[in-house]
Design an enzyme around this catalytic site. Structure first.
Site, PDB file in Angstrom:
ATOM      1  N   GLU A  92      -7.428   9.028  16.529  1.00  0.00           N
ATOM      2  CA  GLU A  92      -7.935  10.363  16.403  1.00  0.00           C
ATOM      3  C   GLU A  92      -8.812  10.664  15.140  1.00  0.00           C
ATOM      4  OE1 GLU A  92      -4.973   9.438  17.606  1.00  0.00           O
ATOM      5  OE2 GLU A  92      -5.171   9.829  19.648  1.00  0.00           O
ATOM      6  N   SER A 123      -5.349   7.024  12.369  1.00  0.00           N
ATOM      7  CA  SER A 123      -5.139   6.906  13.775  1.00  0.00           C
ATOM      8  C   SER A 123      -6.544   6.851  14.448  1.00  0.00           C
ATOM      9  CB  SER A 123      -4.465   7.904  14.090  1.00  0.00           C
ATOM     10  OG  SER A 123      -5.116   9.194  14.092  1.00  0.00           O
ATOM     11  N   GLN A 178       0.973  -1.289  -0.099  1.00  0.00           N
ATOM     12  CA  GLN A 178       0.029  -0.001   0.170  1.00  0.00           C
ATOM     13  C   GLN A 178       0.780   1.053  -0.118  1.00  0.00           C
ATOM     14  OE1 GLN A 178      -2.091   0.680   3.795  1.00  0.00           O
ATOM     15  NE2 GLN A 178      -3.938   1.530   2.647  1.00  0.00           N
ATOM     16  N   GLY A 179       0.838   2.210  -0.836  1.00  0.00           N
ATOM     17  CA  GLY A 179       1.405   3.392  -1.102  1.00  0.00           C
ATOM     18  C   GLY A 179       0.551   4.442  -0.718  1.00  0.00           C
ATOM     19  N   TYR A 180       0.494   4.920   0.376  1.00  0.00           N
ATOM     20  CA  TYR A 180      -0.616   5.643   0.887  1.00  0.00           C
ATOM     21  C   TYR A 180       0.346   6.714   1.680  1.00  0.00           C
ATOM     22  CZ  TYR A 180      -5.111   3.858  -0.200  1.00  0.00           C
ATOM     23  OH  TYR A 180      -6.312   3.514  -0.543  1.00  0.00           O
ATOM     24  N   SER A 181       0.932   6.426   2.923  1.00  0.00           N
ATOM     25  CA  SER A 181       1.339   7.513   3.951  1.00  0.00           C
ATOM     26  C   SER A 181       2.723   8.023   3.322  1.00  0.00           C
ATOM     27  CB  SER A 181       1.768   6.619   4.965  1.00  0.00           C
ATOM     28  OG  SER A 181       0.722   6.538   5.812  1.00  0.00           O
ATOM     29  N   SER A 220       3.935  -1.235   4.226  1.00  0.00           N
ATOM     30  CA  SER A 220       3.930  -2.486   4.946  1.00  0.00           C
ATOM     31  C   SER A 220       4.217  -3.515   4.030  1.00  0.00           C
ATOM     32  CB  SER A 220       2.766  -3.000   5.435  1.00  0.00           C
ATOM     33  OG  SER A 220       2.008  -2.147   6.484  1.00  0.00           O
ATOM     34  N   GLU A 257      -9.887  -1.765   4.953  1.00  0.00           N
ATOM     35  CA  GLU A 257      -8.798  -2.038   5.642  1.00  0.00           C
ATOM     36  C   GLU A 257      -9.146  -2.109   7.068  1.00  0.00           C
ATOM     37  OE1 GLU A 257      -5.811   1.149   5.434  1.00  0.00           O
ATOM     38  OE2 GLU A 257      -4.345  -0.078   6.597  1.00  0.00           O
TER      39      GLU A 257
END
Lengths: 403, 356
Positions: free
Chosen positions: A386, A384, A136-139, A171, A253
């Site tokens: 939050e 997260s 997964q190329g997200y963050s 990951s 997810e």
């Protein structure tokens, strides 16, 4: 949660159950019995024993690793009831589902919803066979909770995109074959400038560096893209539709991360059983420390209420169709309780539960320590706690944005 | 929300409409203002009987509808939302004691009357301010029961008491040998110390050794249903208030500090609902009732406690006034939390059931 009527005649399901039993007897290698959960669904290293390979191929050829996915793309085409029967029979036989990972849990369901016919035909069958690993190329370093701030760019070069930038917390990036990636195709609009792109990890210009974590493990990577050429047909949906597609994938997810069932299995022995091994009991067999006993009961009651909630969400989503906003609630609750359990386990074990390596500790004790540390990530990744609170407040409760 | 069948959805909608239109919190204010110790509206209870709510768990042969615990729970939850004061829960529990432990004769005598709403029943178990069924001193000799029961709910309207004595449960009718001393609690509902002085008692001889706990588990679950309705109402009211109240030229709902507190309560409320519905389903399936009942009431205690506190706090000063309903929920919450098992009692019971 009243029982739903079974829509299929019972004899048809009986025949299917028989088919599953015969398949398991013929194909599941007895040496893999009971070893399942440690191997399944992990985006870990690629080594595979002969028996594991055979089992994966047997399940993959039937599409039973992705039992409810459409048959035309290599899925099992089973009804939910049949998939449940498959699970039941595998559990009885000590077998496990060898097809897993992000392709199954997140990317596949999303591509089935948003992909073109050609993309589905190309990418879904290898996922069903367990042949291709997705990451997964997200963050990015400056796009964590504020994911839409991502800066990795994909520049239109006519027949291809030219990708430049850095992703992080990828990951299983070091073992992955392909990456589903959020990239910026337009700098003028924060959300509408994002697109959903599929990138081969062996393309020239892709570099992966594992990150060592507090647990001592390196399950996450930094991924660098330098002038990486990506064919135009690897764009999913339209240009600028990436934020919508990317959020949809996150719902899948979350549903998986909260995963009441699998979490419960992973956790193994009950806290009470662990306590009985590590602390004193009285003549009746009860935990002698009444305060600790009370806290264990307090935790177990809430844990059971969470499992009931996960079950209720499944039943309700079955009745309503598809994953729902409740996935944020499950993610928030499940990860918090999982961490609480790990902390309580360590407290029960005392210093014996804090072994880093070497002599004097059982394998289970050492694994527990690493899991406790790794588990700190669960309330951070996948949005997260939050961020989940923001989603619940705004989308579920209709509380407004700050004006 | 549980996935319901069509009949259950109709029942829930009917209860919701009735509670909203015929029995809003304003109706409870009237009951309170009347000062009558039985603290409920007889006409309203008659209407509940006519709608069949008093006989939901009573077998059809004895005048009930045998519609199951999930159905009974739906009605009790809806009535809990508006703090409807009625002996519905108490009577249902008295009826279930007779269903589980009564002879054919006892069933024939009492169940039709309880199911129709003509007679009111209640449980008289505990003898002190803390729930503790292991500590019962009331005893029976020659068919006469003597002892004192503390804080008996809905005692003033009760025609029938299901009383715990040292050797099991007994049916005692109001009248000779039964005297009440009112105990006004914060919820302004009916509670009394009930003294039995040689009152005629008829033993519930069936149901086996676990009868008392079986009845109490039903009390725990059904009370948790009322608490679920209360918690949902406090949550909804508070959310509505936060969306309207303006401070610093902003609606309160836009403040992230408040948004996250509501998100936390929303998660708790989801767990409470699952636990309570799990209890009802255990009753309907007959499987794992003691454990499910303990989880249901423990979660109901934990979450209603938190929500009723936060409800007042998030309302600010206006939440401290009698004019606003929110305080009524707080004052009822602590009474039901302490009934049929405090959180500490239930955790101990959960550990015992789990063998630790």
């Amino acid at each position: 949660m009243a029982t739903q009527p079974d829509l299929q005649p019972p004899n048809e399901n009986d025949a299917f159950r028989e088919e599953v039993r015969e398949f398991l007897a013929a194909n599941f290698p007895s040496e893999l019995r009971g070893k399942g959960s440690a191997l399944a669904g992990v985006d870990g290293p690629t080594e595979e024993s002969e028996a594991q390979r055979k089992w994966r191929e047997a399940m993959g050829s039937r599409g039973w690793g992705t039992p409810t996915w459409p048959k035309e793309y290599g899925g099992g085409g089973l009804s939910r009831r049949q998939a449940a029967i498959l699970n039941e029979e595998m559990a009885k036989a000590g077998a496990y589902n060898p097809i897993g990972g992000m392709g199954v849990m997140m990317f596949g369901p999303t591509l089935l919803e948003y992909g073109s016919e050609a993309q589905k035909k190309e990418h879904i069958p290898p996922i069903c066979r367990g042949e291709i690993r997705w990451c997964q190329g997200y963050s990015e370093p400056n796009a964590g909770s504020d994911l839409a701030n991502l800066q990795t760019t994909a520049e239109d070069k006519g027949d291809h995109y030219l990708v430049n930038g850095q992703k992080t917390w990828t990951s299983g990036g070091q073992w992955a074959d392909k990456c589903f990636c959020l990239v910026r195709t337009d700098k003028s609009d924060k959300h509408k400038g994002i697109s959903f792109l599929l990138i081969d990890m062996d393309s020239p210009g892709v570099e992966v560096r594992p990150i060592q974590m507090i647990s001592g493990m390196s399950p996450f990577c930094e991924t660098f893209f330098t002038d990486v050429k990506v064919p135009k047909e690897n764009l999913v949906g339209e240009e600028g539709q990436g934020w919508t597609i990317g959020k949809r994938l996150l719902q899948h997810e979350r549903t998986n991360l909260s995963g009441g069932g699998s979490l419960a299995r992973m956790m193994g022995a009950s806290l009470a059983d662990i306590a009985k091994k590590y602390v004193e009991t009285d003549e009746t067999g009860a935990i002698a420390d009444k305060v600790l006993r009370d806290r264990i009961a307090d935790f177990e009651i809430r844990w059971n209420a969470f499992l009931l909630t996960a079950r209720r969400a499944t039943e309700e989503s079955k009745a309503q169709g598809g994953v729902s906003e409740i996935s944020s609630v499950l993610k928030k609750l499940g990860t918090k309780l999982g961490q609480e359990r790990a902390e309580l386990t360590i407290e029960i074990m005392g210093l014996q539960g804090l072994g880093w390596e070497g002599e004097g500790f059982t394998e289970a004790e050492l694994a527990g320590v690493r899991a406790w540390l790794f588990g700190k990530a669960t309330t951070i990744y996948g949005g997260s706690t939050e961020i989940q609170n923001n989603i619940i407040a705004k989308r579920v409760l209709g509380m407004l944005d700050h004006q | 929300m549980a996935v319901l069948n069509e009949e259950q959805e109709m029942l829930r909608d009917m209860a919701r409409d009735w509670a909203t239109n015929e029995s809003p919190v304003a109706a409870f204010r009237k009951v309170r203002a009347s000062g009558a110790p039985e603290a409920f509206d007889r006409d309203a209870y008659t209407a509940m009987g006519q709608m069949g709510w008093t006989g939901i768990i009573v077998p059809e042969a004895h005048g009930g509808s045998d519609f199951g615990w999930l159905s009974a729970g739906l009605v009790v939850e809806e009535l809990g939302k508006t703090l409807t004061a009625s002996p519905l829960v108490a009577t249902t529990l008295a009826a279930t004691a007779i269903v589980l432990g009564g002879s054919e004769e006892q069933k024939a005598k009492w169940l039709p009357k309880l199911a129709s709403g003509e007679a009111i029943g209640t449980l008289a178990i505990d003898e002190g301010p803390h729930h503790n069924p292991a500590k019962v001193a009331a005893s029976v000799s020659g068919g006469k029961l003597s002892g004192t029961k503390a804080f008996v709910h809905e005692a003033h309207g009760a025609d029938l008491f299901v009383v715990a004595a040292t050797d099991g449960l007994y049916l005692v009718e109001k009248g000779d040998g039964v005297s009440l001393s009112t105990r006004k609690l914060t919820d302004q509902r009916s509670h009394a110390e009930v003294t039995f002085d040689g009152a005629a008692a008829d033993k519930l001889a069936g149901g086996g050794d676990s009868l008392v706990e079986d009845v109490l588990d039903r009390a725990r679950i059904l009370t948790a249903c009322e608490m679920l309705g209360m918690a949902q109402a406090v949550f909804d009211t508070t959310l509505e208030y936060l969306k309207q109240r303006v401070q610093f030229n902003q609606v309160l709902a836009t403040f992230q500090a408040l948004q996250h507190r509501m998100a936390d309560l929303f998660g708790d409320l989801a767990m409470m609902r699952s636990a309570v519905e799990g209890g009802l389903q255990a009753l309907d399936s007959g499987f794992g009732v003691p454990r499910a009942a303990t989880i249901a009431k423990a979660e109901a205690n934990r979450v209603l406690h938190a929500i009723s506190r936060e409800g007042v706090q998030l309302h600010g000063g206006i939440g401290m006034t009698d004019e606003y309903d929110i305080g009524f929920y707080l004052k009822r919450a602590r009474v039901v939390e302490a009934s049929w098992g405090s959180s500490a009692y239930l955790r101990d019971r959960f550990a015992r059931i789990g063998g630790y």
